[in-house]
Design a protein around this motif. Structure first.
Motif, PDB file in Angstrom:
ATOM      1  N   LEU A   1       4.306   9.886   1.127  1.00  0.00           N
ATOM      2  CA  LEU A   1       3.837   8.531   1.358  1.00  0.00           C
ATOM      3  C   LEU A   1       5.059   7.636   1.290  1.00  0.00           C
ATOM      4  O   LEU A   1       5.934   7.844   0.446  1.00  0.00           O
ATOM      5  N   SER A   2       5.145   6.667   2.165  1.00  0.00           N
ATOM      6  CA  SER A   2       6.250   5.720   2.082  1.00  0.00           C
ATOM      7  C   SER A   2       5.726   4.298   2.152  1.00  0.00           C
ATOM      8  O   SER A   2       4.669   4.033   2.735  1.00  0.00           O
ATOM      9  N   ILE A   3       6.463   3.413   1.526  1.00  0.00           N
ATOM     10  CA  ILE A   3       6.159   1.990   1.566  1.00  0.00           C
ATOM     11  C   ILE A   3       7.373   1.300   2.167  1.00  0.00           C
ATOM     12  O   ILE A   3       8.491   1.427   1.654  1.00  0.00           O
ATOM     13  N   VAL A   4       7.135   0.608   3.273  1.00  0.00           N
ATOM     14  CA  VAL A   4       8.203  -0.094   3.968  1.00  0.00           C
ATOM     15  C   VAL A   4       8.171  -1.548   3.521  1.00  0.00           C
ATOM     16  O   VAL A   4       7.193  -2.257   3.748  1.00  0.00           O
TER      17      VAL A   4
ATOM     18  N   LYS B   1      10.432  -3.300  -9.649  1.00  0.00           N
ATOM     19  CA  LYS B   1      11.767  -2.701  -9.605  1.00  0.00           C
ATOM     20  C   LYS B   1      12.213  -2.437  -8.165  1.00  0.00           C
ATOM     21  O   LYS B   1      13.373  -2.660  -7.817  1.00  0.00           O
ATOM     22  N   LEU B   2      11.273  -1.969  -7.321  1.00  0.00           N
ATOM     23  CA  LEU B   2      11.620  -1.639  -5.940  1.00  0.00           C
ATOM     24  C   LEU B   2      11.437  -2.808  -4.973  1.00  0.00           C
ATOM     25  O   LEU B   2      11.793  -2.705  -3.806  1.00  0.00           O
ATOM     26  N   GLY B   3      10.851  -3.901  -5.442  1.00  0.00           N
ATOM     27  CA  GLY B   3      10.618  -5.044  -4.571  1.00  0.00           C
ATOM     28  C   GLY B   3       9.448  -4.842  -3.622  1.00  0.00           C
ATOM     29  O   GLY B   3       9.421  -5.415  -2.527  1.00  0.00           O
ATOM     30  N   ILE B   4       8.468  -4.048  -4.031  1.00  0.00           N
ATOM     31  CA  ILE B   4       7.263  -3.835  -3.222  1.00  0.00           C
ATOM     32  C   ILE B   4       6.341  -5.029  -3.429  1.00  0.00           C
ATOM     33  O   ILE B   4       6.064  -5.418  -4.566  1.00  0.00           O
ATOM     34  N   THR B   5       5.880  -5.611  -2.312  1.00  0.00           N
ATOM     35  CA  THR B   5       5.059  -6.814  -2.400  1.00  0.00           C
ATOM     36  C   THR B   5       3.867  -6.739  -1.447  1.00  0.00           C
ATOM     37  O   THR B   5       3.799  -5.860  -0.585  1.00  0.00           O
ATOM     38  N   VAL B   6       2.954  -7.688  -1.600  1.00  0.00           N
ATOM     39  CA  VAL B   6       1.806  -7.813  -0.707  1.00  0.00           C
ATOM     40  C   VAL B   6       2.317  -7.957   0.723  1.00  0.00           C
ATOM     41  O   VAL B   6       3.277  -8.679   0.980  1.00  0.00           O
ATOM     42  N   GLY B   7       1.686  -7.226   1.631  1.00  0.00           N
ATOM     43  CA  GLY B   7       2.074  -7.256   3.038  1.00  0.00           C
ATOM     44  C   GLY B   7       2.941  -6.087   3.453  1.00  0.00           C
ATOM     45  O   GLY B   7       3.084  -5.816   4.647  1.00  0.00           O
ATOM     46  N   ASP B   8       3.525  -5.365   2.487  1.00  0.00           N
ATOM     47  CA  ASP B   8       4.346  -4.204   2.822  1.00  0.00           C
ATOM     48  C   ASP B   8       3.475  -3.121   3.458  1.00  0.00           C
ATOM     49  O   ASP B   8       2.294  -2.980   3.132  1.00  0.00           O
ATOM     50  N   LYS B   9       4.067  -2.340   4.351  1.00  0.00           N
ATOM     51  CA  LYS B   9       3.355  -1.287   5.085  1.00  0.00           C
ATOM     52  C   LYS B   9       3.380   0.011   4.298  1.00  0.00           C
ATOM     53  O   LYS B   9       4.429   0.436   3.812  1.00  0.00           O
ATOM     54  N   VAL B  10       2.208   0.663   4.180  1.00  0.00           N
ATOM     55  CA  VAL B  10       2.089   1.955   3.507  1.00  0.00           C
ATOM     56  C   VAL B  10       1.787   3.005   4.572  1.00  0.00           C
ATOM     57  O   VAL B  10       0.870   2.836   5.371  1.00  0.00           O
ATOM     58  N   VAL B  11       2.576   4.081   4.576  1.00  0.00           N
ATOM     59  CA  VAL B  11       2.452   5.118   5.597  1.00  0.00           C
ATOM     60  C   VAL B  11       2.219   6.471   4.928  1.00  0.00           C
ATOM     61  O   VAL B  11       2.997   6.882   4.063  1.00  0.00           O
ATOM     62  N   SER B  12       1.118   7.139   5.330  1.00  0.00           N
ATOM     63  CA  SER B  12       0.849   8.499   4.858  1.00  0.00           C
ATOM     64  C   SER B  12      -0.097   9.167   5.842  1.00  0.00           C
ATOM     65  O   SER B  12      -0.794   8.494   6.606  1.00  0.00           O
ATOM     66  N   ALA B  13      -0.129  10.488   5.816  1.00  0.00           N
ATOM     67  CA  ALA B  13      -1.027  11.235   6.696  1.00  0.00           C
ATOM     68  C   ALA B  13      -2.483  10.882   6.422  1.00  0.00           C
ATOM     69  O   ALA B  13      -3.271  10.711   7.352  1.00  0.00           O
TER      70      ALA B  13
ATOM     71  N   PHE C   1      -3.400  -1.859  -4.049  1.00  0.00           N
ATOM     72  CA  PHE C   1      -4.566  -1.783  -3.180  1.00  0.00           C
ATOM     73  C   PHE C   1      -4.092  -1.881  -1.731  1.00  0.00           C
ATOM     74  O   PHE C   1      -3.301  -2.764  -1.391  1.00  0.00           O
ATOM     75  N   ILE C   2      -4.587  -0.975  -0.890  1.00  0.00           N
ATOM     76  CA  ILE C   2      -4.131  -0.859   0.496  1.00  0.00           C
ATOM     77  C   ILE C   2      -5.276  -1.227   1.435  1.00  0.00           C
ATOM     78  O   ILE C   2      -6.327  -0.585   1.429  1.00  0.00           O
ATOM     79  N   GLY C   3      -5.067  -2.251   2.240  1.00  0.00           N
ATOM     80  CA  GLY C   3      -6.084  -2.737   3.152  1.00  0.00           C
ATOM     81  C   GLY C   3      -6.276  -1.836   4.361  1.00  0.00           C
ATOM     82  O   GLY C   3      -5.517  -0.888   4.593  1.00  0.00           O
ATOM     83  N   SER C   4      -7.288  -2.161   5.165  1.00  0.00           N
ATOM     84  CA  SER C   4      -7.619  -1.394   6.363  1.00  0.00           C
ATOM     85  C   SER C   4      -6.476  -1.348   7.361  1.00  0.00           C
ATOM     86  O   SER C   4      -6.391  -0.431   8.171  1.00  0.00           O
ATOM     87  N   ASP C   5      -5.589  -2.329   7.297  1.00  0.00           N
ATOM     88  CA  ASP C   5      -4.448  -2.385   8.213  1.00  0.00           C
ATOM     89  C   ASP C   5      -3.267  -1.554   7.717  1.00  0.00           C
ATOM     90  O   ASP C   5      -2.202  -1.541   8.335  1.00  0.00           O
ATOM     91  N   GLY C   6      -3.459  -0.841   6.577  1.00  0.00           N
ATOM     92  CA  GLY C   6      -2.385  -0.010   6.032  1.00  0.00           C
ATOM     93  C   GLY C   6      -1.325  -0.804   5.290  1.00  0.00           C
ATOM     94  O   GLY C   6      -0.261  -0.281   4.959  1.00  0.00           O
TER      95      GLY C   6
END
Length: 175
Positions: free
Chosen positions: A33-36, A137-149, A96-101
């Motif tokens: 899984l990655s978070i962009v 720590k990683l700077g992950i915020t609302v709106g970032d893209k989550v990618v996984s199979a 929490f990951i929305g329908s838009d990923g």
């Protein structure tokens, strides 16, 4: 000491009758899984809690969550996700990951053992648990893209938004 053991045995027997988890579950199947985010692409190898029981137990009784790990809770259809920290020993960041990923909300450093509901405040496709403090720590915020199979539907053969999951939201879903 005998009394303590008898009480522990009685509590364990009661828990097994009610189906309440009494220990950490075995490591679940993992996927990448990655978070962009604005700070880069952050890669994780997350366990995927697909069945109702896996989702009920979640991260309960685990003493650590690796910084490159976590647990993904995919929901069958987008829905309200309410989590709690019952029997969860370590703080977690709940994403929490929305329908838009994309990340729709984050609760940082959820308090171990708390029975307070942690809500997505609206329908989400999945919930991701990471080590407490990691999103900041990683700077992950609302709106970032989550990618996984699983989020793409590749893992289950279902279309995005129809991944396998339970109807109730652990950290494991709250009852």
């Amino acid at each position: 000491m005998v009394v303590v053991r008898a009480q522990e045995s009685a509590a364990g027997a009661e828990a097994s009758l009610t189906g309440e988890p009494t220990q950490a579950q075995p490591v679940l199947a993992k996927e990448s899984l990655s978070i962009v985010s604005a700070t880069g692409t952050h890669a994780f190898s997350v366990e995927v809690a697909r069945t109702p029981r896996q989702q009920q137990v979640g991260e309960m009784f685990r003493t650590a969550v690796p910084e490159d790990g976590g647990m993904l809770f995919p929901w069958k259809t987008p829905r309200q996700s309410d989590m709690w920290m019952q029997n969860t020993v370590v703080p977690l960041d709940i994403v929490f990951i929305g329908s838009d990923g994309r990340v729709s909300s984050i609760v940082e450093n959820a308090v171990p053992y708390s029975l307070a509901y942690i809500s997505s405040h609206g329908p989400v496709l999945a919930t991701l648990e990471l080590a407490g403090g990691l999103t900041a720590k990683l700077g992950i915020t609302v709106g970032d893209k989550v990618v996984s199979a699983t989020l793409a539907g590749d893992e289950t053969g279902n279309a995005k938004g129809n991944a396998t999951g339970a109807s109730t939201g652990a950290a494991h879903p709250a009852p």
